[in-house]
Design a protein around this motif. Structure first.
Motif, PDB file in Angstrom:
ATOM      1  N   SER A  44      85.170  26.328-136.142  1.00 59.14           N
ATOM      2  CA  SER A  44      84.985  27.377-135.143  1.00 59.14           C
ATOM      3  C   SER A  44      85.056  28.751-135.802  1.00 59.14           C
ATOM      4  N   TYR A  45      84.002  29.528-135.617  1.00 64.37           N
ATOM      5  CA  TYR A  45      83.994  30.919-136.062  1.00 64.37           C
ATOM      6  C   TYR A  45      82.903  31.641-135.285  1.00 64.37           C
ATOM      7  N   GLY A  46      82.956  32.967-135.306  1.00 70.50           N
ATOM      8  CA  GLY A  46      81.946  33.747-134.607  1.00 70.50           C
ATOM      9  C   GLY A  46      82.532  35.028-134.052  1.00 70.50           C
ATOM     10  N   ASP A  47      81.883  35.586-133.049  1.00 75.35           N
ATOM     11  CA  ASP A  47      82.306  36.845-132.433  1.00 75.35           C
ATOM     12  C   ASP A  47      83.146  36.566-131.193  1.00 75.35           C
ATOM     13  N   LEU A  48      84.171  37.394-130.968  1.00 75.38           N
ATOM     14  CA  LEU A  48      84.976  37.266-129.763  1.00 75.38           C
ATOM     15  C   LEU A  48      84.161  37.686-128.543  1.00 75.38           C
ATOM     16  N   LEU A  49      84.272  36.908-127.466  1.00 77.92           N
ATOM     17  CA  LEU A  49      83.508  37.185-126.254  1.00 77.92           C
ATOM     18  C   LEU A  49      84.304  37.992-125.232  1.00 77.92           C
ATOM     19  N   ILE A  50      85.626  37.956-125.337  1.00 83.21           N
ATOM     20  CA  ILE A  50      86.485  38.795-124.497  1.00 83.21           C
ATOM     21  C   ILE A  50      87.541  39.410-125.416  1.00 83.21           C
ATOM     22  N   PRO A  51      88.207  40.482-124.989  1.00 82.83           N
ATOM     23  CA  PRO A  51      89.232  41.095-125.857  1.00 82.83           C
ATOM     24  C   PRO A  51      90.294  40.097-126.292  1.00 82.83           C
ATOM     25  N   GLU A  52      90.847  40.343-127.456  1.00 83.88           N
ATOM     26  CA  GLU A  52      91.810  39.415-128.047  1.00 83.88           C
ATOM     27  C   GLU A  52      93.054  39.247-127.180  1.00 83.88           C
ATOM     28  N   ASP A  53      93.411  40.287-126.419  1.00 84.08           N
ATOM     29  CA  ASP A  53      94.619  40.234-125.597  1.00 84.08           C
ATOM     30  C   ASP A  53      94.320  39.814-124.158  1.00 84.08           C
ATOM     31  N   SER A  54      93.213  39.113-123.940  1.00 81.00           N
ATOM     32  CA  SER A  54      92.814  38.700-122.590  1.00 81.00           C
ATOM     33  C   SER A  54      92.730  37.187-122.482  1.00 81.00           C
ATOM     34  N   ARG A  55      92.779  36.709-121.244  1.00 82.99           N
ATOM     35  CA  ARG A  55      92.584  35.292-120.940  1.00 82.99           C
ATOM     36  C   ARG A  55      91.667  35.173-119.729  1.00 82.99           C
ATOM     37  N   LEU A  56      90.751  34.242-119.811  1.00 87.56           N
ATOM     38  CA  LEU A  56      89.885  33.949-118.679  1.00 87.56           C
ATOM     39  C   LEU A  56      90.537  32.841-117.865  1.00 87.56           C
ATOM     40  N   MET A  57      90.897  33.153-116.619  1.00 85.44           N
ATOM     41  CA  MET A  57      91.497  32.172-115.740  1.00 85.44           C
ATOM     42  C   MET A  57      90.435  31.622-114.795  1.00 85.44           C
ATOM     43  N   GLU A  58      90.392  30.308-114.660  1.00 83.74           N
ATOM     44  CA  GLU A  58      89.486  29.673-113.715  1.00 83.74           C
ATOM     45  C   GLU A  58      90.303  28.878-112.703  1.00 83.74           C
ATOM     46  N   VAL A  59      90.054  29.167-111.435  1.00 77.23           N
ATOM     47  CA  VAL A  59      90.678  28.436-110.342  1.00 77.23           C
ATOM     48  C   VAL A  59      89.669  27.401-109.873  1.00 77.23           C
ATOM     49  N   LYS A  60      90.004  26.141-110.003  1.00 75.41           N
ATOM     50  CA  LYS A  60      89.077  25.054-109.687  1.00 75.41           C
ATOM     51  C   LYS A  60      89.628  24.296-108.485  1.00 75.41           C
ATOM     52  N   ILE A  61      88.948  24.446-107.361  1.00 73.87           N
ATOM     53  CA  ILE A  61      89.469  23.931-106.107  1.00 73.87           C
ATOM     54  C   ILE A  61      88.367  23.245-105.310  1.00 73.87           C
ATOM     55  N   PHE A 118      81.762  35.666-114.196  1.00 75.67           N
ATOM     56  CA  PHE A 118      81.790  35.534-115.649  1.00 75.67           C
ATOM     57  C   PHE A 118      81.316  34.160-116.057  1.00 75.67           C
ATOM     58  N   SER A 119      80.251  34.129-116.836  1.00 75.73           N
ATOM     59  CA  SER A 119      79.744  32.898-117.439  1.00 75.73           C
ATOM     60  C   SER A 119      79.923  33.017-118.949  1.00 75.73           C
ATOM     61  N   LYS A 120      80.586  32.042-119.550  1.00 77.21           N
ATOM     62  CA  LYS A 120      80.803  32.117-121.002  1.00 77.21           C
ATOM     63  C   LYS A 120      79.468  32.198-121.741  1.00 77.21           C
ATOM     64  N   TYR A 121      78.563  31.291-121.421  1.00 82.87           N
ATOM     65  CA  TYR A 121      77.258  31.309-122.079  1.00 82.87           C
ATOM     66  C   TYR A 121      76.486  32.567-121.703  1.00 82.87           C
ATOM     67  N   GLY A 122      76.558  32.955-120.428  1.00 82.01           N
ATOM     68  CA  GLY A 122      75.849  34.141-119.985  1.00 82.01           C
ATOM     69  C   GLY A 122      76.343  35.384-120.687  1.00 82.01           C
ATOM     70  N   HIS A 123      77.661  35.513-120.828  1.00 83.56           N
ATOM     71  CA  HIS A 123      78.222  36.687-121.495  1.00 83.56           C
ATOM     72  C   HIS A 123      77.848  36.699-122.977  1.00 83.56           C
ATOM     73  N   ALA A 124      77.884  35.527-123.601  1.00 77.61           N
ATOM     74  CA  ALA A 124      77.490  35.437-125.013  1.00 77.61           C
ATOM     75  C   ALA A 124      76.032  35.840-125.190  1.00 77.61           C
ATOM     76  N   TYR A 125      75.186  35.408-124.276  1.00 80.51           N
ATOM     77  CA  TYR A 125      73.764  35.754-124.364  1.00 80.51           C
ATOM     78  C   TYR A 125      73.554  37.255-124.169  1.00 80.51           C
ATOM     79  N   GLU A 126      74.251  37.850-123.220  1.00 77.49           N
ATOM     80  CA  GLU A 126      74.130  39.299-123.002  1.00 77.49           C
ATOM     81  C   GLU A 126      74.598  40.082-124.222  1.00 77.49           C
TER      82      GLU A 126
END
Length: 259
Positions: free
Chosen positions: A187-204, A226-234
């Motif tokens: 695993s390597y590459g560019d960060l998609l969100i700031p290093e001090d952040s977390r993406l929380m997903e509520v799955k219900i 927020f889409s992980k792939y979408g944000h990476a593409y943008e």
């Protein structure tokens, strides 16, 4: 090797700071149980290959927020993955905000043989596996897809004590790359969100618990699209534009000098 199926699930996303994540942890201990892979505060890695058409039609269509959208990805929980390691080929559909995810289990070598060379895996009469593979095969006949995006992250996951269908995940170190798109590399590459952040997903399956809604309001955490792939593409498109803009200026000056 059983297929895992998820039906009629909503996924609501929030971007938290590390401090907000720490603030919410005591409530998680009260209302939720950690995933079996997250005992004693451990996280686990998730490593994905997203497939798309040569002109990135699937992600461009997804970013337009249609009522119906679908994507296909290959997921591993090991990095780097070896040819004999187990991976999951997943097809994910979103219809009016409701997510349906189905996946089949195979080795990395088998998945690559199918996706790259159309070599089919014999599931030995396993009806569920074959049914999901038929669905994936229809998708592949509709779209000429190839490996286009690598995304990895570290995840902490929790399940509701009283409702096992209620799930919370917290992803950090979201990393993406558009080259070397394979699970056999680390695993390597560019960060998609700031290093001090977390993406929380509520799955219900139904509505968000009151205790969670109240805590998020208290912490001033608001839902986000927020889409992980979408944000990476943008990010990729933005980088391409930033790179080409100086080149265009050079070409303009060159043409002016020759005029």
């Amino acid at each position: 090797m059983a297929a895992i199926q998820t039906f009629a699930r909503k996924e609501i996303k929030f971007l938290l700071t590390n401090q907000q994540y720490r603030d919410i942890l005591p409530l998680l201990t009260e209302y939720m149980n950690p995933d079996k892979f997250c005992v004693d505060g451990r996280e686990y890695g998730i490593y994905n290959i997203y497939y798309d058409t040569p002109d990135d039609f699937l992600i461009r269509e997804s970013l337009a927020k249609p009522y119906y959208k679908e994507k296909i990805r290959l997921r591993s929980y090991l990095s780097p993955a070896n040819p004999d390691d187990i991976v999951f080929l997943e097809i994910k559909k979103k219809i009016g905000g409701i997510v349906n995810k189905r996946r089949v289990t195979m080795t990395l070598a088998q998945a690559e043989a199918y996706m790259e060379k159309n070599i089919y895996l014999d599931f030995g009469g396993n009806y569920i596996q074959e049914q999901v593979m038929d669905e994936i095969d229809v998708f592949r006949r509709r779209y000429d897809v190839h490996p286009k995006q690598y995304i990895s992250y570290q995840r902490a996951a929790y399940f509701g004590k009283n409702d096992p269908d209620f799930r919370l995940t917290f992803d950090r170190a979201l990393t993406g790359r558009r080259s070397d798109v394979t699970l056999t590399q680390k695993s390597y590459g560019d960060l998609l969100i700031p290093e001090d952040s977390r993406l929380m997903e509520v799955k219900i399956a139904d509505s968000m618990p009151i205790w969670l809604a109240e805590e998020l309001a208290k912490l001033q955490v608001y839902k986000t699209s927020f889409s992980k792939y979408g944000h990476a593409y943008e990010m990729y498109i933005k980088h391409q534009l930033e790179w080409t803009r100086p080149q265009l200026q050079v070409e303009k000056r060159r043409n002016y000098d020759y005029a």
